[in-house]
Design a protein around this motif. Structure first.
Motif, PDB file in Angstrom:
ATOM      1  N   THR A  93       0.681  -1.136  -0.215  1.00  0.00           N
ATOM      2  CA  THR A  93       0.051  -0.013  -0.065  1.00  0.00           C
ATOM      3  C   THR A  93       0.905   1.189  -0.055  1.00  0.00           C
ATOM      4  O   THR A  93       1.802   1.331   0.839  1.00  0.00           O
ATOM      5  CB  THR A  93      -0.956   0.162   1.166  1.00  0.00           C
ATOM      6  OG1 THR A  93      -1.942  -1.164   1.303  1.00  0.00           O
ATOM      7  CG2 THR A  93      -1.650   1.131   1.282  1.00  0.00           C
ATOM      8  N   TRP A  95       2.359   4.653   1.165  1.00  0.00           N
ATOM      9  CA  TRP A  95       2.673   5.243   2.680  1.00  0.00           C
ATOM     10  C   TRP A  95       1.544   6.138   3.060  1.00  0.00           C
ATOM     11  O   TRP A  95       0.979   6.169   3.818  1.00  0.00           O
ATOM     12  CB  TRP A  95       3.756   5.616   2.638  1.00  0.00           C
ATOM     13  CG  TRP A  95       4.130   6.274   3.909  1.00  0.00           C
ATOM     14  CD1 TRP A  95       4.463   7.581   4.343  1.00  0.00           C
ATOM     15  CD2 TRP A  95       4.392   5.516   5.219  1.00  0.00           C
ATOM     16  NE1 TRP A  95       4.693   7.685   5.743  1.00  0.00           N
ATOM     17  CE2 TRP A  95       4.688   6.497   6.255  1.00  0.00           C
ATOM     18  CE3 TRP A  95       4.339   4.195   5.493  1.00  0.00           C
ATOM     19  CZ2 TRP A  95       4.901   5.912   7.521  1.00  0.00           C
ATOM     20  CZ3 TRP A  95       4.509   3.801   6.942  1.00  0.00           C
ATOM     21  CH2 TRP A  95       4.664   4.547   7.870  1.00  0.00           C
ATOM     22  N   ILE A  98      -1.977   5.191   4.003  1.00  0.00           N
ATOM     23  CA  ILE A  98      -2.291   4.346   5.563  1.00  0.00           C
ATOM     24  C   ILE A  98      -2.817   5.484   6.506  1.00  0.00           C
ATOM     25  O   ILE A  98      -1.970   6.383   6.516  1.00  0.00           O
ATOM     26  CB  ILE A  98      -0.859   3.661   5.931  1.00  0.00           C
ATOM     27  CG1 ILE A  98      -0.540   2.723   4.868  1.00  0.00           C
ATOM     28  CG2 ILE A  98      -1.125   3.163   7.092  1.00  0.00           C
ATOM     29  CD1 ILE A  98       0.777   2.070   5.170  1.00  0.00           C
ATOM     30  N   ASP A  99      -3.915   5.204   6.971  1.00  0.00           N
ATOM     31  CA  ASP A  99      -4.348   6.205   8.222  1.00  0.00           C
ATOM     32  C   ASP A  99      -3.427   5.969   9.256  1.00  0.00           C
ATOM     33  O   ASP A  99      -2.840   5.074   9.755  1.00  0.00           O
ATOM     34  CB  ASP A  99      -5.846   5.494   8.737  1.00  0.00           C
ATOM     35  CG  ASP A  99      -6.680   5.939   7.693  1.00  0.00           C
ATOM     36  OD1 ASP A  99      -6.754   6.669   6.933  1.00  0.00           O
ATOM     37  OD2 ASP A  99      -7.761   5.207   7.827  1.00  0.00           O
ATOM     38  N   ASN A 100      -3.105   7.305   9.728  1.00  0.00           N
ATOM     39  CA  ASN A 100      -2.300   7.479  11.107  1.00  0.00           C
ATOM     40  C   ASN A 100      -0.880   6.805  10.863  1.00  0.00           C
ATOM     41  O   ASN A 100      -0.118   6.414  11.669  1.00  0.00           O
ATOM     42  CB  ASN A 100      -2.953   7.011  12.195  1.00  0.00           C
ATOM     43  CG  ASN A 100      -4.054   7.524  12.686  1.00  0.00           C
ATOM     44  OD1 ASN A 100      -4.134   8.557  12.477  1.00  0.00           O
ATOM     45  ND2 ASN A 100      -5.172   6.714  12.965  1.00  0.00           N
ATOM     46  N   ASN A 101      -0.364   6.877   9.381  1.00  0.00           N
ATOM     47  CA  ASN A 101       1.053   6.496   9.206  1.00  0.00           C
ATOM     48  C   ASN A 101       2.139   7.082  10.262  1.00  0.00           C
ATOM     49  O   ASN A 101       3.231   6.057  10.465  1.00  0.00           O
ATOM     50  CB  ASN A 101       1.388   6.478   7.678  1.00  0.00           C
ATOM     51  CG  ASN A 101       1.483   7.976   7.120  1.00  0.00           C
ATOM     52  OD1 ASN A 101       1.683   8.761   8.182  1.00  0.00           O
ATOM     53  ND2 ASN A 101       1.373   8.232   5.912  1.00  0.00           N
ATOM     54  N   SER A 102       1.926   8.205  10.654  1.00  0.00           N
ATOM     55  CA  SER A 102       3.166   8.418  11.618  1.00  0.00           C
ATOM     56  C   SER A 102       3.168   7.593  12.849  1.00  0.00           C
ATOM     57  O   SER A 102       4.278   7.678  13.430  1.00  0.00           O
ATOM     58  CB  SER A 102       2.940   9.950  11.807  1.00  0.00           C
ATOM     59  OG  SER A 102       1.769  10.287  12.627  1.00  0.00           O
ATOM     60  N   LEU A 104       3.381   4.764  12.977  1.00  0.00           N
ATOM     61  CA  LEU A 104       4.216   3.492  12.400  1.00  0.00           C
ATOM     62  C   LEU A 104       5.585   3.784  12.309  1.00  0.00           C
ATOM     63  O   LEU A 104       6.320   2.906  12.233  1.00  0.00           O
ATOM     64  CB  LEU A 104       3.663   2.807  11.254  1.00  0.00           C
ATOM     65  CG  LEU A 104       2.025   2.405  11.336  1.00  0.00           C
ATOM     66  CD1 LEU A 104       1.906   2.038   9.926  1.00  0.00           C
ATOM     67  CD2 LEU A 104       2.067   1.276  12.283  1.00  0.00           C
ATOM     68  N   PHE A 117       2.862  -5.294   9.199  1.00  0.00           N
ATOM     69  CA  PHE A 117       3.290  -4.039   8.841  1.00  0.00           C
ATOM     70  C   PHE A 117       5.100  -3.972   8.976  1.00  0.00           C
ATOM     71  O   PHE A 117       5.509  -4.583   9.865  1.00  0.00           O
ATOM     72  CB  PHE A 117       3.008  -3.158   9.268  1.00  0.00           C
ATOM     73  CG  PHE A 117       1.304  -2.913   9.568  1.00  0.00           C
ATOM     74  CD1 PHE A 117       0.940  -2.195   8.562  1.00  0.00           C
ATOM     75  CD2 PHE A 117       0.807  -3.658  10.417  1.00  0.00           C
ATOM     76  CE1 PHE A 117      -0.605  -2.174   8.575  1.00  0.00           C
ATOM     77  CE2 PHE A 117      -0.840  -3.508  10.374  1.00  0.00           C
ATOM     78  CZ  PHE A 117      -1.432  -2.507   9.385  1.00  0.00           C
ATOM     79  N   THR A 119       8.036  -1.196   9.122  1.00  0.00           N
ATOM     80  CA  THR A 119       8.357   0.140   9.116  1.00  0.00           C
ATOM     81  C   THR A 119       9.889   0.545   9.167  1.00  0.00           C
ATOM     82  O   THR A 119      10.482  -0.536   9.397  1.00  0.00           O
ATOM     83  CB  THR A 119       7.714   1.040  10.383  1.00  0.00           C
ATOM     84  OG1 THR A 119       8.253   0.556  11.387  1.00  0.00           O
ATOM     85  CG2 THR A 119       6.116   0.713  10.479  1.00  0.00           C
TER      86      THR A 119
END
Length: 119
Positions: A93, A95, A98-102, A104, A117, A119
């Motif tokens: 997917t 970057w 992705i919801d709330n990727n920060s 991760l 996942f 990271t």
């Protein structure tokens, strides 16, 4: 965010204990939602899973729950193995999607709701 392919393969084989694929099946299409007639949807699902299981393939998608990728997810959920180690379906997917990727960033590998996942 970028990960070296060698590191990703090592993660999948060693940490997640996935079997090395004999074949890669990539399923790509538009992200626009559409409706398949039930018989076509069932034929697609059974055919995809049968092809993957009989060949030792990994199924690669964009990992987004819309369009054709949604049908891939439904196929795996309905006809795939319930053993997570045998569910060799990988969604790569973007970057930014992705919801709330920060949340991760800087985290180790984790498992959430059957999804893995890096990271």
């Amino acid at each position: 965010m970028y990960s070296k392919p060698e590191m990703l393969l090592q993660l999948m084989l060693r940490e997640w204990q996935m079997e090395r694929p004999k074949l890669l099946l990539t399923v790509q299409g538009g992200s626009e939602n559409f409706t398949l007639p039930p018989k076509v949807s069932q034929a697609f699902s059974k055919g995809l899973i049968t092809a993957a299981l009989s060949t030792g393939a990994w199924i690669l998608t964009d990992g987004i729950n819309t369009g054709v990728s949604k049908y891939v997810g439904e196929a795996v959920k309905t006809f795939g193995s319930h053993d997570l180690r045998k569910r060799n379906t990988v969604g790569v997917t973007p970057w930014g999607v992705i919801d709330n990727n920060s949340d991760l960033i800087g985290r180790d590998v984790s498992v959430r709701r059957g999804c893995r996942f890096l990271t």
